[in-house]
Design a protein around this motif. Sequence first.
Motif, PDB file in Angstrom:
ATOM      1  N   TRP A 188       0.852  -1.178   0.047  1.00 34.43           N
ATOM      2  CA  TRP A 188      -0.021  -0.134  -0.050  1.00 34.43           C
ATOM      3  C   TRP A 188       1.029   1.296   0.217  1.00 34.43           C
ATOM      4  O   TRP A 188       0.726   2.280  -0.761  1.00 34.43           O
ATOM      5  N   SER A 189       2.121   1.183   0.726  1.00 31.13           N
ATOM      6  CA  SER A 189       2.764   2.299   1.099  1.00 31.13           C
ATOM      7  C   SER A 189       3.468   2.794  -0.479  1.00 31.13           C
ATOM      8  O   SER A 189       3.392   3.639  -0.801  1.00 31.13           O
ATOM      9  N   ALA A 190       4.201   1.652  -0.823  1.00 32.83           N
ATOM     10  CA  ALA A 190       5.033   1.775  -2.161  1.00 32.83           C
ATOM     11  C   ALA A 190       4.224   1.879  -3.231  1.00 32.83           C
ATOM     12  O   ALA A 190       4.279   2.894  -3.948  1.00 32.83           O
ATOM     13  N   GLY A 191       3.306   1.057  -3.585  1.00 33.10           N
ATOM     14  CA  GLY A 191       2.403   1.161  -4.578  1.00 33.10           C
ATOM     15  C   GLY A 191       1.479   2.146  -4.885  1.00 33.10           C
ATOM     16  O   GLY A 191       1.329   2.916  -5.962  1.00 33.10           O
ATOM     17  N   GLY A 192       0.819   2.444  -3.662  1.00 31.44           N
ATOM     18  CA  GLY A 192      -0.070   3.440  -3.460  1.00 31.44           C
ATOM     19  C   GLY A 192       0.639   4.907  -3.694  1.00 31.44           C
ATOM     20  O   GLY A 192       0.164   5.866  -4.445  1.00 31.44           O
ATOM     21  N   GLY A 193       1.757   5.175  -3.138  1.00 32.55           N
ATOM     22  CA  GLY A 193       2.501   6.403  -3.289  1.00 32.55           C
ATOM     23  C   GLY A 193       2.780   6.454  -4.840  1.00 32.55           C
ATOM     24  O   GLY A 193       2.821   7.629  -5.269  1.00 32.55           O
ATOM     25  N   LEU A 194       3.565   5.615  -5.462  1.00 34.90           N
ATOM     26  CA  LEU A 194       3.752   5.671  -6.781  1.00 34.90           C
ATOM     27  C   LEU A 194       2.631   6.018  -7.699  1.00 34.90           C
ATOM     28  O   LEU A 194       2.576   7.126  -8.589  1.00 34.90           O
ATOM     29  N   VAL A 195       1.392   5.332  -7.262  1.00 23.90           N
ATOM     30  CA  VAL A 195       0.152   5.762  -8.082  1.00 23.90           C
ATOM     31  C   VAL A 195      -0.302   7.014  -7.869  1.00 23.90           C
ATOM     32  O   VAL A 195      -0.767   7.893  -8.734  1.00 23.90           O
ATOM     33  N   PHE A 196      -0.610   7.362  -6.584  1.00 24.23           N
ATOM     34  CA  PHE A 196      -1.095   8.577  -6.099  1.00 24.23           C
ATOM     35  C   PHE A 196      -0.198   9.709  -6.757  1.00 24.23           C
ATOM     36  O   PHE A 196      -0.719  10.726  -6.889  1.00 24.23           O
ATOM     37  N   GLY A 197       1.128   9.802  -6.615  1.00 25.43           N
ATOM     38  CA  GLY A 197       1.962  10.722  -6.592  1.00 25.43           C
ATOM     39  C   GLY A 197       1.994  11.032  -8.314  1.00 25.43           C
ATOM     40  O   GLY A 197       1.775  12.296  -8.801  1.00 25.43           O
ATOM     41  N   ALA A 198       1.968   9.979  -9.287  1.00 20.97           N
ATOM     42  CA  ALA A 198       2.026  10.247 -10.627  1.00 20.97           C
ATOM     43  C   ALA A 198       0.477  10.684 -10.877  1.00 20.97           C
ATOM     44  O   ALA A 198       0.504  11.692 -11.756  1.00 20.97           O
ATOM     45  N   ALA A 199      -0.523  10.300 -10.354  1.00 17.49           N
ATOM     46  CA  ALA A 199      -1.930  10.693 -10.954  1.00 17.49           C
ATOM     47  C   ALA A 199      -2.267  12.239 -10.413  1.00 17.49           C
ATOM     48  O   ALA A 199      -2.668  12.940 -11.184  1.00 17.49           O
ATOM     49  N   LEU A 200      -1.737  12.511  -9.115  1.00 17.63           N
ATOM     50  CA  LEU A 200      -1.837  13.938  -8.655  1.00 17.63           C
ATOM     51  C   LEU A 200      -1.190  14.843  -9.645  1.00 17.63           C
ATOM     52  O   LEU A 200      -1.658  15.983 -10.007  1.00 17.63           O
ATOM     53  N   ALA A 201       0.236  14.470  -9.989  1.00 19.69           N
ATOM     54  CA  ALA A 201       0.929  15.317 -10.783  1.00 19.69           C
ATOM     55  C   ALA A 201       0.426  15.508 -12.095  1.00 19.69           C
ATOM     56  O   ALA A 201       0.447  16.599 -12.640  1.00 19.69           O
ATOM     57  N   PHE A 202      -0.300  14.602 -12.510  1.00 26.26           N
ATOM     58  CA  PHE A 202      -0.630  14.448 -14.062  1.00 26.26           C
ATOM     59  C   PHE A 202      -1.947  15.411 -14.031  1.00 26.26           C
ATOM     60  O   PHE A 202      -2.165  16.380 -14.937  1.00 26.26           O
ATOM     61  N   ILE A 203      -2.888  15.209 -12.915  1.00 20.75           N
ATOM     62  CA  ILE A 203      -3.857  16.338 -12.691  1.00 20.75           C
ATOM     63  C   ILE A 203      -3.481  17.851 -12.960  1.00 20.75           C
ATOM     64  O   ILE A 203      -4.235  18.660 -13.466  1.00 20.75           O
ATOM     65  N   LEU A 204      -2.423  17.852 -11.909  1.00 20.08           N
ATOM     66  CA  LEU A 204      -1.820  19.318 -11.883  1.00 20.08           C
ATOM     67  C   LEU A 204      -1.414  20.002 -12.964  1.00 20.08           C
ATOM     68  O   LEU A 204      -1.505  20.897 -13.483  1.00 20.08           O
ATOM     69  N   MET A 205      -0.563  18.804 -13.646  1.00 14.07           N
ATOM     70  CA  MET A 205       0.043  19.267 -15.144  1.00 14.07           C
ATOM     71  C   MET A 205      -0.894  19.672 -16.087  1.00 14.07           C
ATOM     72  O   MET A 205      -0.741  20.734 -16.848  1.00 14.07           O
ATOM     73  N   ILE A 206      -2.108  18.912 -15.973  1.00 19.43           N
ATOM     74  CA  ILE A 206      -3.097  19.357 -17.047  1.00 19.43           C
ATOM     75  C   ILE A 206      -3.673  20.601 -16.643  1.00 19.43           C
ATOM     76  O   ILE A 206      -3.961  21.376 -17.549  1.00 19.43           O
ATOM     77  N   CYS A 207      -3.962  20.897 -15.525  1.00 18.98           N
ATOM     78  CA  CYS A 207      -4.410  22.182 -15.086  1.00 18.98           C
ATOM     79  C   CYS A 207      -3.499  23.253 -15.354  1.00 18.98           C
ATOM     80  O   CYS A 207      -3.781  24.244 -15.912  1.00 18.98           O
ATOM     81  N   ARG A 208      -2.333  23.176 -15.137  1.00 20.97           N
ATOM     82  CA  ARG A 208      -1.214  24.272 -15.450  1.00 20.97           C
ATOM     83  C   ARG A 208      -1.012  24.355 -16.926  1.00 20.97           C
ATOM     84  O   ARG A 208      -1.052  25.381 -17.217  1.00 20.97           O
ATOM     85  N   GLN A 209      -1.092  23.260 -17.595  1.00 21.97           N
ATOM     86  CA  GLN A 209      -0.839  23.502 -19.122  1.00 21.97           C
ATOM     87  C   GLN A 209      -2.126  24.027 -19.813  1.00 21.97           C
ATOM     88  O   GLN A 209      -2.108  24.988 -20.731  1.00 21.97           O
ATOM     89  N   ALA A 210      -3.395  23.701 -19.121  1.00 22.90           N
ATOM     90  CA  ALA A 210      -4.744  24.690 -19.682  1.00 22.90           C
ATOM     91  C   ALA A 210      -4.453  25.749 -19.322  1.00 22.90           C
ATOM     92  O   ALA A 210      -4.962  26.890 -20.111  1.00 22.90           O
ATOM     93  N   LEU A 211      -4.073  26.263 -18.027  1.00 19.51           N
ATOM     94  CA  LEU A 211      -3.870  27.736 -17.685  1.00 19.51           C
ATOM     95  C   LEU A 211      -2.788  28.391 -18.511  1.00 19.51           C
ATOM     96  O   LEU A 211      -2.888  29.628 -18.953  1.00 19.51           O
ATOM     97  N   LEU A 212      -1.713  27.791 -18.920  1.00 19.13           N
ATOM     98  CA  LEU A 212      -0.803  28.335 -19.765  1.00 19.13           C
ATOM     99  C   LEU A 212      -1.136  28.569 -21.108  1.00 19.13           C
ATOM    100  O   LEU A 212      -0.647  29.549 -21.748  1.00 19.13           O
ATOM    101  N   ARG A 213      -2.070  27.949 -21.594  1.00 18.14           N
ATOM    102  CA  ARG A 213      -2.693  28.167 -22.838  1.00 18.14           C
ATOM    103  C   ARG A 213      -4.009  28.962 -22.927  1.00 18.14           C
ATOM    104  O   ARG A 213      -4.644  29.342 -23.886  1.00 18.14           O
TER     105      ARG A 213
END
Length: 526
Positions: A188-213
Amino acid sequence: MTTTIYSSTLMILIAVAISNLLAQGFKKIAPTYINLLVGLLVGLLPITNAAILSFNNEIFMTAIIAPLLFFEGQNTRVLIVRKMRRVTLETAVSMAAALAIVVGLLVHVIGGIALPLALIITAISAPTDATALDSVTGGRQLPTRVGGVLRLEALFNDATGLIILQAGVLWYTSGHLALGKNLMAFLWSAGGGLVFGAALAFILMICRQALLRSRWNLASSQIIIYLMTPIVIYVLAEAMAMSGIIAVVSAGLVYNGEAQRSRFSDPRQFHLSVQLINFGSEILNSFVFVILGILLARIVTGYHASPATGHWFWLGLLVYGLGLVGRYIHGRAIKLTSHDAWIFSLGGVHGTVTLALALSVSVLTATDNQLVLLIETVVIILSMLVPTILLRYLLPAKKTAKLMRPKMTKMREKMVAAGMSQLAQLSLTPAVEASVTYDLRDQLRQTRLQSFLRQWRQSSWEPKTFTGDEALQERRALMRAFDAERQYLYELALTHQIASKYIYDLYSEILLAESLVLDPANQTES
């Protein structure tokens, strides 16, 4: 004076600034060691030590380690991680767990330490430090595969050590070792951290890229969101019992791909982001090792002798020595040559995360707590000192900047001379010619302080004498000179006499200087 977080931070920042300046004067000593020595001095002097608060593991991990690992993750190509995923799992998970268990058993048998406490000691020494690795190589060239494995191991093995540490603490307090529960907690700690970090970073990336444009884009807001990302991800992951460290590393990996494909959308904003990453990484790295020095000083000065005086040193030597042998065996198992396996073994350097884990264990008795801290101190010092001595015989020397300095100086002089030669072909007023000549010579970084002060006085106190036509003359003269300098570097590159990276360094300096002349956003005058 009451010690506060502000006075502590100020004192450590002053120590960082001083140690980094000292590192410029002692090039033969790695900057990390200078940071460490200054930290030791701060911790040993009563007046400076009193100005710094007691170590807070939660603040340290959230505000320093999380952003630092996020930046390191962002500087790592996802393709490299995918290509080396198997060996990374074998090293950061399987080897780290096996070493903690096997070395723990041997420490129990040889050192006479209770099994739960032995497991706690070996789990704490599981995390390795990629930053400390750079300091112990001493300007030597690591084999590509070994360097890649060591860096990826350091990014992902913290979670392994933390889960085994939690298992050891539970065993220490309850007297029972729950293997099934601990295995599920690890997944849970390793697998969950890997998926959660990547997923939240992807969402934030999409928001920032939409804002950039969009027309709502603002660089300052974008930078704030970016800098807060690792802290937010780490805190949320830890709140859900996931590995915050793995979460921020996976978030950094997501952002690596973003940086590769969005750098020209807003070049000013991207350039600012890169400079902030470089600045933040440098400061945080120095901050970490100054703190390590302070903590080591406090541990040594707080040590109280007992009938078993010296026992902790031999136990620390045993833990480090057994770990060294175990890492060599693993190196051979992943098909490294004997030579490279020894390099891999010595490359397992421990740093502040190891000490932070040791300080985070609060359930131990006073005697056991002191024993753990002293053992881990020995392990940290040996893991930095031994490879510093031995790797110079195992690794080839890099072509350092020191060897290139005379060539770079001559190249810079010829570059500026090429720019200066253009001034004779232009019709410039004496004032403009003097100003441009000073600016071009300033590229040599050899102008005297007296000359600078004269220019400063004219700029600050004397009324501006340039007319509109003279201001245009100055801009065009600098542009013409910069163009000639770039042409010189281009022609030099075609001869293949100098490595491209050194030419690119100078070329980028000219482009930045040119942006200061042309780009209103980069100008300081009104």
